[in-house]
Write an enzyme that holds these catalytic residues in place. Structure first.
Site, PDB file in Angstrom:
ATOM      1  CG  HIS A 176      20.845   4.256  16.587  1.00 62.97           C
ATOM      2  ND1 HIS A 176      20.132   3.216  17.143  1.00 62.97           N
ATOM      3  CD2 HIS A 176      21.021   3.938  15.289  1.00 62.97           C
ATOM      4  CE1 HIS A 176      19.888   2.313  16.213  1.00 62.97           C
ATOM      5  NE2 HIS A 176      20.415   2.721  15.080  1.00 62.97           N
ATOM      6  CE  LYS A 208      12.123  -2.234   9.059  1.00 63.40           C
ATOM      7  NZ  LYS A 208      13.263  -1.332   9.399  1.00 63.40           N
ATOM      8  NE  ARG A 267      26.267   0.036  10.871  1.00 64.08           N
ATOM      9  CZ  ARG A 267      25.232  -0.726  11.198  1.00 64.08           C
ATOM     10  NH1 ARG A 267      25.103  -1.149  12.429  1.00 64.08           N
ATOM     11  NH2 ARG A 267      24.339  -1.079  10.289  1.00 64.08           N
ATOM     12  CB  SER A 299      18.382  -2.004  16.289  1.00 64.89           C
ATOM     13  OG  SER A 299      18.363  -0.612  16.542  1.00 64.89           O
TER      14      SER A 299
END
Length: 382
Positions: free
Chosen positions: A17, A41, A93, A131
């Site tokens: 990040h 969440k 990614r 994360s």
């Protein structure tokens, strides 16, 4: 471009990040991090805690053109546009990332009339850092040393404190304690992890990392050997306090670090039976190994020495930290004294006497010999 936004849950923010944020800084005068608060969440850190961690991480890098906004009850892309941010930046990614982000981008623009998205591709060494990846590291012995490579300092510090907090609350059975007892234990947790104890800036080895590593060793030992749970608690109590008082005492008449730590423990009044753990703390004094006995001494000393038998990367971190802790010594003096201490410990390991507990000897003795011999060779080479 005047403003660019970066959004996410960021629980925790990772070095991946941080790379994207830095890329954003190269494209715009100002970067706004939109921190989404999703009720569905259950993040490890609250939105306010995450905002603080992100701000501290950016400040640590000297990035003063980054601000953080918590988004509640709105879509991030729409909230961004309301604040004059026309573009968001996202890291891609994998091809799966692209497919997902492309769908989000279309929704943001076509449905929400929100900010557009710019995509960037992180370098290979950050390609797998997320994360979720970082969260999955927690648990096994050495997890903290591994995690440290993938998150900025403030995120690591917050994570370690959170982990230690759980350990502390379990040790003192917060679930069944009254408010007064919990407040008292809270005060001691803050003191032990604060700047005057393990959280001190000058604590390069006997610090929060040391606490985490040792408590993990105790947990794994207990899981394998199934000792009396009461003994495990005593070992944990002693370990929390055994290096709480740590310094370089020039006065021969002053109390040893171990005695001062034992007195701190006794003065904490955290438990009903305090003397057993106090004697165990005193037993960690390596200069009085023969003089002080305790039925759990071999376990606690083995926990303390287990760092010597870790893999090479962890051992190198440990060796560098020890040098920093003794930075007041000139190089030649340090090499001589550190070399002598390692030679003594290495001889004990070769004689099978370094780890008094058989479990730790089996796990770490051979690796400890290799690590210490390599360090002694480096010290001798100057």
């Amino acid at each position: 471009m005047k403003k660019i936004g970066f959004s996410g849950t960021l629980d925790p923010i990772t070095n991946g990040h941080m790379w994207v944020i830095n890329e954003a800084r190269s494209l715009a005068d100002e970067v706004v991090v939109f921190l989404s608060e999703n009720p569905a969440k259950k993040p490890k850190f609250s939105a306010e805690e995450r905002k603080s961690i992100i701000s501290l991480s950016c400040t640590e890098q000297g990035w003063h053109n980054v601000s953080v906004v918590i988004v509640r009850g709105d879509y991030t892309a729409r909230a961004a546009k309301k604040q004059g941010v026309e573009c968001l930046i996202r890291g891609i990614r994998t091809t799966a990332d692209f497919d997902y982000e492309n769908l989000i981008q279309q929704t943001n623009v076509d449905v929400l009339q929100g900010a557009k998205t710019v995509f960037v591709m992180p370098p290979r060494d950050l390609g797998s850092v997320s994360s979720s990846f970082v969260k999955a590291l927690e648990g096994p012995i050495g997890w903290n040393w591994i995690m440290k490579k993938f998150v900025p300092g403030p995120a690591y510090h917050a994570w370690v404190l959170s982990w230690l907090r759980k350990e502390w609350e379990t040790l003192w059975d917060y679930e069944h304690r009254d408010a007064t007892a919990i407040a008292h234990a809270d005060d001691w947790f803050a003191r032990l992890t604060g700047p005057d104890c393990y959280g001190g800036a000058a604590r390069y080895y006997h610090n929060l990392d040391h606490l985490v590593h040792g408590l993990c060793e105790i947990r794994v030992w207990a899981g394998n050997m199934r000792p009396d749970p009461a003994d495990v608690d005593i070992i944990k109590q002693a370990f929390w306090f055994h290096d709480a008082e740590y310094g370089h005492h020039g006065d021969p008449a002053a109390a040893t670090n171990e005695e001062a730590s034992a007195q701190m423990w006794l003065g904490s009044h955290l438990g009903q039976e305090m003397d057993d753990a106090a004697e165990l703390i005193r037993a960690t004094d390596h200069f009085q190994e023969a003089a002080i006995t305790h039925r759990l001494k071999d376990v606690l000393l083995s926990v303390d020495l287990a760092i010597l038998g870790q893999d090479d990367e962890v051992y190198q971190n440990y060796a560098r930290a020890i040098r920093q802790e003794y930075s007041h010594m000139a190089d030649d003096v340090y090499r001589e004294q550190r070399g002598a201490a390692l030679a003594h410990l290495c001889r004990k390991a070769q004689q099978g006497l370094l780890f008094g507990n058989a479990y730790f000897a089996e796990q770490y003795n051979e690796r400890a010999i290799d690590n210490m011999q390599r360090e002694m060779a480096r010290l001798a080479a100057g």
